[in-house]
Scaffold this motif. Structure first.
Motif, PDB file in Angstrom:
ATOM      1  N   ARG A   1       5.893  21.187 -53.829  1.00 16.85           N
ATOM      2  CA  ARG A   1       6.180  19.850 -54.353  1.00 16.85           C
ATOM      3  C   ARG A   1       4.897  19.024 -54.405  1.00 16.85           C
ATOM      4  O   ARG A   1       4.612  18.321 -55.386  1.00 16.85           O
ATOM      5  N   ALA A   2       4.084  19.089 -53.319  1.00 20.61           N
ATOM      6  CA  ALA A   2       2.836  18.332 -53.297  1.00 20.61           C
ATOM      7  C   ALA A   2       1.881  18.839 -54.369  1.00 20.61           C
ATOM      8  O   ALA A   2       1.242  18.045 -55.085  1.00 20.61           O
ATOM      9  N   GLU A   3       1.770  20.164 -54.489  1.00 20.31           N
ATOM     10  CA  GLU A   3       0.893  20.713 -55.517  1.00 20.31           C
ATOM     11  C   GLU A   3       1.379  20.329 -56.908  1.00 20.31           C
ATOM     12  O   GLU A   3       0.575  20.047 -57.802  1.00 20.31           O
ATOM     13  N   GLY A   4       2.717  20.319 -57.085  1.00 19.32           N
ATOM     14  CA  GLY A   4       3.247  19.894 -58.375  1.00 19.32           C
ATOM     15  C   GLY A   4       2.921  18.438 -58.679  1.00 19.32           C
ATOM     16  O   GLY A   4       2.589  18.089 -59.820  1.00 19.32           O
ATOM     17  N   ALA A   5       3.025  17.568 -57.638  1.00 21.30           N
ATOM     18  CA  ALA A   5       2.686  16.158 -57.857  1.00 21.30           C
ATOM     19  C   ALA A   5       1.215  16.006 -58.213  1.00 21.30           C
ATOM     20  O   ALA A   5       0.847  15.241 -59.119  1.00 21.30           O
ATOM     21  N   VAL A   6       0.361  16.743 -57.489  1.00 18.76           N
ATOM     22  CA  VAL A   6      -1.073  16.674 -57.788  1.00 18.76           C
ATOM     23  C   VAL A   6      -1.338  17.172 -59.206  1.00 18.76           C
ATOM     24  O   VAL A   6      -2.082  16.567 -59.986  1.00 18.76           O
ATOM     25  N   GLU A   7      -0.707  18.313 -59.561  1.00 20.41           N
ATOM     26  CA  GLU A   7      -0.921  18.865 -60.891  1.00 20.41           C
ATOM     27  C   GLU A   7      -0.388  17.928 -61.967  1.00 20.41           C
ATOM     28  O   GLU A   7      -0.992  17.765 -63.030  1.00 20.41           O
ATOM     29  N   GLN A   8       0.775  17.290 -61.678  1.00 20.49           N
ATOM     30  CA  GLN A   8       1.343  16.353 -62.647  1.00 20.49           C
ATOM     31  C   GLN A   8       0.435  15.149 -62.846  1.00 20.49           C
ATOM     32  O   GLN A   8       0.225  14.678 -63.971  1.00 20.49           O
ATOM     33  N   GLY A   9      -0.107  14.636 -61.710  1.00 16.15           N
ATOM     34  CA  GLY A   9      -1.046  13.517 -61.836  1.00 16.15           C
ATOM     35  C   GLY A   9      -2.283  13.901 -62.615  1.00 16.15           C
ATOM     36  O   GLY A   9      -2.787  13.121 -63.448  1.00 16.15           O
ATOM     37  N   THR A  10      -2.792  15.115 -62.356  1.00 10.90           N
ATOM     38  CA  THR A  10      -3.977  15.591 -63.088  1.00 10.90           C
ATOM     39  C   THR A  10      -3.678  15.693 -64.578  1.00 10.90           C
ATOM     40  O   THR A  10      -4.476  15.299 -65.431  1.00 10.90           O
ATOM     41  N   GLN A  11      -2.500  16.262 -64.907  1.00  9.77           N
ATOM     42  CA  GLN A  11      -2.130  16.382 -66.312  1.00  9.77           C
ATOM     43  C   GLN A  11      -1.946  15.018 -66.969  1.00  9.77           C
ATOM     44  O   GLN A  11      -2.330  14.819 -68.132  1.00  9.77           O
ATOM     45  N   ALA A  12      -1.329  14.075 -66.194  1.00  9.19           N
ATOM     46  CA  ALA A  12      -1.150  12.725 -66.758  1.00  9.19           C
ATOM     47  C   ALA A  12      -2.497  12.066 -67.021  1.00  9.19           C
ATOM     48  O   ALA A  12      -2.709  11.419 -68.061  1.00  9.19           O
ATOM     49  N   LEU A  13      -3.428  12.243 -66.072  1.00  8.23           N
ATOM     50  CA  LEU A  13      -4.762  11.681 -66.261  1.00  8.23           C
ATOM     51  C   LEU A  13      -5.455  12.310 -67.463  1.00  8.23           C
ATOM     52  O   LEU A  13      -6.082  11.625 -68.282  1.00  8.23           O
TER      53      LEU A  13
ATOM     54  N   ALA B   1      -6.679   8.340 -75.137  1.00 10.41           N
ATOM     55  CA  ALA B   1      -7.709   7.298 -75.315  1.00 10.41           C
ATOM     56  C   ALA B   1      -8.819   7.786 -76.226  1.00 10.41           C
ATOM     57  O   ALA B   1      -9.309   7.051 -77.106  1.00 10.41           O
ATOM     58  N   ALA B   2      -9.232   9.026 -76.043  1.00  9.11           N
ATOM     59  CA  ALA B   2     -10.295   9.549 -76.899  1.00  9.11           C
ATOM     60  C   ALA B   2      -9.812   9.720 -78.332  1.00  9.11           C
ATOM     61  O   ALA B   2     -10.597   9.574 -79.272  1.00  9.11           O
ATOM     62  N   ASP B   3      -8.494  10.028 -78.521  1.00  8.77           N
ATOM     63  CA  ASP B   3      -7.958  10.266 -79.856  1.00  8.77           C
ATOM     64  C   ASP B   3      -7.751   8.963 -80.614  1.00  8.77           C
ATOM     65  O   ASP B   3      -8.081   8.854 -81.802  1.00  8.77           O
ATOM     66  N   LYS B   4      -7.170   8.002 -79.923  1.00  8.25           N
ATOM     67  CA  LYS B   4      -6.801   6.764 -80.612  1.00  8.25           C
ATOM     68  C   LYS B   4      -7.895   5.681 -80.547  1.00  8.25           C
ATOM     69  O   LYS B   4      -8.055   4.905 -81.489  1.00  8.25           O
TER      70      LYS B   4
ATOM     71  N   CYS C   1     -12.784   6.356 -76.827  1.00  2.96           N
ATOM     72  CA  CYS C   1     -13.478   5.861 -75.642  1.00  2.96           C
ATOM     73  C   CYS C   1     -13.032   6.648 -74.439  1.00  2.96           C
ATOM     74  O   CYS C   1     -12.067   7.409 -74.497  1.00  2.96           O
ATOM     75  N   GLN C   2     -13.708   6.449 -73.319  1.00  5.72           N
ATOM     76  CA  GLN C   2     -13.372   7.089 -72.066  1.00  5.72           C
ATOM     77  C   GLN C   2     -12.369   6.223 -71.311  1.00  5.72           C
ATOM     78  O   GLN C   2     -12.241   5.019 -71.577  1.00  5.72           O
ATOM     79  N   PRO C   3     -11.635   6.788 -70.334  1.00  9.07           N
ATOM     80  CA  PRO C   3     -10.668   5.973 -69.574  1.00  9.07           C
ATOM     81  C   PRO C   3     -11.321   4.799 -68.841  1.00  9.07           C
ATOM     82  O   PRO C   3     -10.681   3.753 -68.648  1.00  9.07           O
ATOM     83  N   GLU C   4     -12.606   4.904 -68.450  1.00  4.92           N
ATOM     84  CA  GLU C   4     -13.250   3.801 -67.734  1.00  4.92           C
ATOM     85  C   GLU C   4     -13.491   2.602 -68.650  1.00  4.92           C
ATOM     86  O   GLU C   4     -13.627   1.456 -68.167  1.00  4.92           O
ATOM     87  N   GLN C   5     -13.516   2.832 -69.972  1.00  6.03           N
ATOM     88  CA  GLN C   5     -13.773   1.737 -70.925  1.00  6.03           C
ATOM     89  C   GLN C   5     -12.514   1.008 -71.371  1.00  6.03           C
ATOM     90  O   GLN C   5     -12.591   0.081 -72.170  1.00  6.03           O
ATOM     91  N   LEU C   6     -11.319   1.466 -70.908  1.00  2.00           N
ATOM     92  CA  LEU C   6     -10.064   0.848 -71.356  1.00  2.00           C
ATOM     93  C   LEU C   6      -9.943  -0.590 -70.877  1.00  2.00           C
ATOM     94  O   LEU C   6      -9.344  -1.422 -71.572  1.00  2.00           O
ATOM     95  N   PHE C   7     -10.434  -0.882 -69.674  1.00  2.00           N
ATOM     96  CA  PHE C   7     -10.329  -2.268 -69.170  1.00  2.00           C
ATOM     97  C   PHE C   7     -11.106  -3.220 -70.068  1.00  2.00           C
ATOM     98  O   PHE C   7     -10.643  -4.325 -70.365  1.00  2.00           O
TER      99      PHE C   7
END
Length: 519
Positions: free
Chosen positions: A250-262, A269-272, A275-281
């Motif tokens: 379950r923990a590995e799945g949560a980590v993997e899910q977070g990684t995939q979401a990121l 962000a790069a497609d639309k 830019c990089q995620p740090e530039q969204l703010f």
């Protein structure tokens, strides 16, 4: 991560406990296997002992039965020996009596001398001629009878001597068999003691096997208890291990899910926005230290903007060309539809014409067949009436056929209510009516005259002759009726001159009649 490290530490402990439980389980299984081997060997020993005991009992019963049979045979042999001795004594007495009779019988030579003396005195004593002849004949008969008696006595003597010799040999054989049976009885008398010793040894071995079986059963029970405890510990350890594995997954799945979401956010962000995620703010005008706006409101705003953009849609430059292509397809399908409707209408007209012509032909043929059927029915029955009727529909193409017949003296009724002979004649009338309407080159009639009496067979043969003469149909009749065979032009039969060899025989009755008239 701390929870994962803790779970890994617990997993190591559980693995050690599981290894210890598995070792205890293996030891318990080994003890159980040894106990089961001991029990199996003990049971096998008990089974072998019981089998040996049963075999000994069966052998003892067989030996007793053999002793009883030998005793009965010995008694029978004693009775036969006594009977043979009695017969031998009777034969010896008969032999002595026969020898006495043989000694008392006079010699034939003296009688011959008397006969010679009588003959010399015959000339002198003619008055005693008849008496002397009578005495001579009687003496000769007695002599022949005594000679035959002597021969019979000699044969009987030889027979009694042979019987005496055979009795002596039988007595010797009986004595030998008696000696062998006595020895076997002595051996059999000694066997029960040996069997009893073997039985005692087997019982002792059975007792020892039972004791070993009890010890093995106790050891097996102890091993089973230890195995159950080890299984319980193993199940607990396996449950804890499974829970730890589940938490880890379950923990590995949560980590993997977070990684995939990121990664998905970065890709979007790069497609639309390129830019990089740090530039969204910076692009959204947000600050890192301040709280973010509500997620639901932001998502609703984004969805509204996306729908508005999609509603606008792209500009289709080939819309006019596509419209022309679709209109051409519609026109083609319309013309094909019109052609199909016209073909269907033409097909319906053809079917209607065929049905109309078929209905007319069927009605005409039905009337003609019905007319011939009525005439033939009256001729075959010598009266009455009959007709064909269409039932169940007004359309002749869909209607059924019913045969209505009224033999002489009966009311009009359907064919199924008539007798067997009447049904046969009615069916023949209908069959011949069809042949008169539409003749065929050949017609095969198989035993159609079987249910008919002689008068109806005669009418049937006359009608058959008329139809043969009036049209070109040839009738092949299979029958056993003598009247039908006598009215045919040619007969074919199968005969068996030799067993298993069939031969076809043909007779031309018209030619035979011509030869008869010439003769």
């Amino acid at each position: 991560r701390n929870r994962l490290a803790e779970l890994r530490g617990q997993l190591t402990d559980r693995r050690r406990e599981a290894a210890a439980a598995e070792a205890a389980r293996d030891q318990a299984r080994e003890a159980e296997g040894r106990a089961r081997d001991e029990e199996r060997r003990a049971r096998q020993a008990v089974s072998e002992a019981e089998t040996a005991l049963d075999a000994i009992r069966d052998r003892l019963a067989a030996i007793k039965e053999r002793v009883l049979q030998h005793t009965n045979k010995l008694a029978q042999l004693e009775d036969a020996r006594t009977a043979n001795a009695t017969d031998l004594a009777d034969a010896e007495a008969a032999l002595v009596a026969t020898e006495g009779e043989l000694a008392a019988t006079p010699a034939p030579e003296a009688e011959r001398r008397e006969i010679e003396t009588g003959r010399t005195e015959l000339a002198e004593r003619r008055t005693h001629q008849v008496e002397c002849r009578t005495r001579r004949d009687g003496l000769e008969r007695q002599a022949r009878a005594r000679s035959e008696r002597l021969l019979a006595i000699a044969d009987e003597l030889n027979s009694w001597e042979r019987r005496a010799a055979e009795s002596g040999r039988q007595l010797e054989q009986l004595d030998e068999r008696r000696g062998r049976l006595t020895e076997e009885l002595q051996e059999l008398d000694a066997q029960p003691a040996a069997i009893e010793e073997k039985r005692a040894a087997l019982l002792e071995a059975l007792t020892q096997s039972g004791e070993r079986r009890g010890v093995a059963a106790d050891a097996l029970q102890t091993a089973e208890n230890a195995l159950r405890e080890a299984d319980g510990l193993l199940r607990d350890a396996e449950a804890a291990l499974a829970k730890a594995r589940e938490n880890r997954v379950r923990a590995e799945g949560a980590v993997e899910q977070g990684t995939q979401a990121l990664a998905s956010v970065a890709e979007r962000a790069a497609d639309k926005l390129q830019c990089q995620p740090e530039q969204l703010f910076d692009i959204a005008g947000l600050e890192i230290d301040k709280p973010l706006p509500e997620l639901e409101a932001t998502e609703r705003k984004v969805e509204r903007l996306v729908r508005e953009r999609e509603t606008m849609g792209p500009v289709n430059l080939r819309a006019e060309v596509e419209a022309e292509e679709l209109q051409a397809q519609i026109d083609t399908l319309g013309s094909e539809r019109d052609d199909l409707i016209a073909a269907i209408e033409k097909l319906r007209q053809g079917i209607s014409e065929l049905n109309r012509e078929g209905r007319a032909r069927l009605v005409a043929s039905f009337k003609e067949v019905d007319k011939h059927f009525q005439d033939l029915f009256v001729r075959l029955f010598g009266g009455g009436r009959a007709h064909l009727a269409l039932t169940e529909s007004d359309d002749p193409l869909d209607a059924g056929l019913e045969i209505m017949a009224s033999p002489p003296g009966k009311k009009l009724q359907v064919l199924s209510l008539l007798s067997g002979g009447e049904q046969a004649l009615t069916a023949l009338s209908l069959l011949f009516a069809v042949f008169l309407t539409n003749p065929a080159p050949i017609c095969v009639l198989d035993e159609v005259d079987a249910p008919l009496d002689d008068a109806n067979v005669d009418r049937f043969c006359k009608l058959l002759e008329e139809m043969t003469a009036s049209n070109r149909t040839r009738f092949l009749v299979i029958t056993h009726h003598r009247m039908t065979m006598a009215r045919m032009d040619r007969l074919f039969g199968v005969t068996m001159a030799e067993r298993g060899v069939s031969q076809l025989v043909s007779v031309d009755l018209q030619r035979a009649e011509e030869l008869r008239d010439i003769a």
